[in-house]
Write an enzyme that holds these catalytic residues in place. Sequence first.
Site, PDB file in Angstrom:
ATOM      1  N   LYS A  18       4.388   4.096 -10.325  1.00  0.00           N
ATOM      2  CA  LYS A  18       3.123   4.013  -9.589  1.00  0.00           C
ATOM      3  C   LYS A  18       1.969   3.661 -10.543  1.00  0.00           C
ATOM      4  CE  LYS A  18       4.755   7.321  -6.140  1.00  0.00           C
ATOM      5  NZ  LYS A  18       4.934   8.738  -5.850  1.00  0.00           N
ATOM      6  N   GLU A  22       0.840  -1.214   0.000  1.00  0.00           N
ATOM      7  CA  GLU A  22       0.000   0.000   0.000  1.00  0.00           C
ATOM      8  C   GLU A  22       0.873   1.262   0.000  1.00  0.00           C
ATOM      9  OE1 GLU A  22      -3.859   0.274   0.371  1.00  0.00           O
ATOM     10  OE2 GLU A  22      -2.906   1.908  -0.673  1.00  0.00           O
ATOM     11  N   ILE A  65      -2.651   7.480   1.049  1.00  0.00           N
ATOM     12  CA  ILE A  65      -3.950   7.283   0.376  1.00  0.00           C
ATOM     13  C   ILE A  65      -4.188   5.783   0.165  1.00  0.00           C
ATOM     14  CG2 ILE A  65      -5.335   7.819  -1.666  1.00  0.00           C
ATOM     15  CD1 ILE A  65      -3.552  10.238  -2.155  1.00  0.00           C
ATOM     16  N   ASP A 102       8.985   8.228 -11.385  1.00  0.00           N
ATOM     17  CA  ASP A 102       8.268   7.881 -10.154  1.00  0.00           C
ATOM     18  C   ASP A 102       6.765   7.678 -10.445  1.00  0.00           C
ATOM     19  OD1 ASP A 102       8.276   8.058  -6.982  1.00  0.00           O
ATOM     20  OD2 ASP A 102       6.653   9.359  -7.659  1.00  0.00           O
TER      21      ASP A 102
HETATM   22  N1  HSE Z   1       9.088  11.469  -4.641  1.00  0.00           N
HETATM   23  C1  HSE Z   1       7.714  11.146  -4.504  1.00  0.00           C
HETATM   24  C2  HSE Z   1       6.863  12.394  -4.665  1.00  0.00           C
HETATM   25  C3  HSE Z   1       7.362  10.524  -3.184  1.00  0.00           C
HETATM   26  O1  HSE Z   1       7.379  13.484  -4.845  1.00  0.00           O
HETATM   27  O2  HSE Z   1       5.658  12.261  -4.621  1.00  0.00           O
HETATM   28  C4  HSE Z   1       7.708   9.093  -3.122  1.00  0.00           C
HETATM   29  O3  HSE Z   1       7.118   8.379  -4.160  1.00  0.00           O
END
Ligand code: HSE
Length: 425
Positions: free
Chosen positions: A205, A129, A136, A201
């Site tokens: 996700k 999670e 969230i 990133d």
């Molecule tokens: N670096 C990410 C962000 C947080 O700025 O949302 C970790 O995934």
Amino acid sequence: MRTITVGFLGCGNIGCGVWKLLNEFGEDIRHRAEVRFDIKRILVRDIHKKRDETVPEALLTTDPAAITDDPAIEMVLEFMGGEEPATQYMLRALEMGKTVVTANKMALALNWHLLQAAAEKHRSGLYYEAAVCGAIPVIRTTIDSLQSNRIEAMMGIVNGTTNYILTRMSQEGSAYADVLKEAQRLGLAEPDPTSDVEGFDAAYKLSILSSLAFHARVPFDVIYRQGISQVNAADIAYGKELGYTMKLLAIAKRQGNVIDARVHPTFIPNDHPLASVNGSFNAIFLHGHACDDMMLFGRGAGSAPTASAVVSDMLYAASRETPRHPTFHNENALAPGLRVTDDWHCSFYIRLSASDRPGVMAHITACLGNEGISIRNLVQRDAVASRAQIVLITHDAGERSLRQALSAIDSPDVRVESMIRVEGK
Ligand code: HSE
């Protein structure tokens, strides 16, 4: 009262947050869930590094096997970040039959198939999670609460750093480089911001989220990715005038067997729920065939918000007799029968700079018309460096046709300055 022995892989910001949350809130958890987490060992790179002074030095080790191979440790929490050695350590822990809880989106997005295979083979639990959008509860919402739905689309602000930068650029009219520098000074952006600002990133996700939403692995490398480093303050300002807010969106849509998965700067109408998600907040807007539209909003990063998700996974794992894994065929490739398209349909914002002379507008509209693209809105602004600024928004069009039209438009008289996709009408 059940006691679960726990080992940490890493004890930076997130690890210390989990340590703190378990210490401060452990008593409530013990009462409510009748489970006690006993932290036995913590892997660190440097034992003498300054960290939360309540973490006893006696628990620290630099030997990963002291956690992954210790039969007395039942649950391993991974906070190391990065693909390796985190993946190898998690694989080892799973092979040893331990439950693994990870906050590592990169290791999971790239090696999910290996981790899941090891977890299934050794009947270990794998929970993540915290890997997507911090506090969230989007993973649990997707796999539990929305099981009754065919999720058709997801659009998320899943990276707080870029949302902070775009929010400030939009509110202040500042240039990208200036806001990035300020964010780095405040510790809101990494010294090397590549993973955030170039959309890696967000794409990790999105790979995890869309795989769960569509019940089919959507590998990281099929996701189209464009970051915010080339975003121009002029486009944010023109977009605003036309009623749009710019966000870095992670978008996934499924129609039948065709998937479209992409991360890029996007204009959304100012009255779209995602437009008001500002600063470092995250949000995921999704559409299911039964639940209709839904938005989840909250803190996507930070020590305590991420610890909130980790500890919730620890409790979830502790409450299950048998581990639960996604039922889809988890290979590092798109499932047979599915196709990823790079010809998605949306509106487009286009900014052109042109010689201010007869025939230029006819050339632009002819190039768009030849590709079947219709203009919804067009404004011509005063010349900058003796070239007229033309901003237009198209009706829905295909990405490929739009690209063809732009290459036909680009000529000595008309330069294509920028193209930004528009979603959420
Ligand atoms: N670096 C990410 C962000 C947080 O700025 O949302 C970790 O995934």
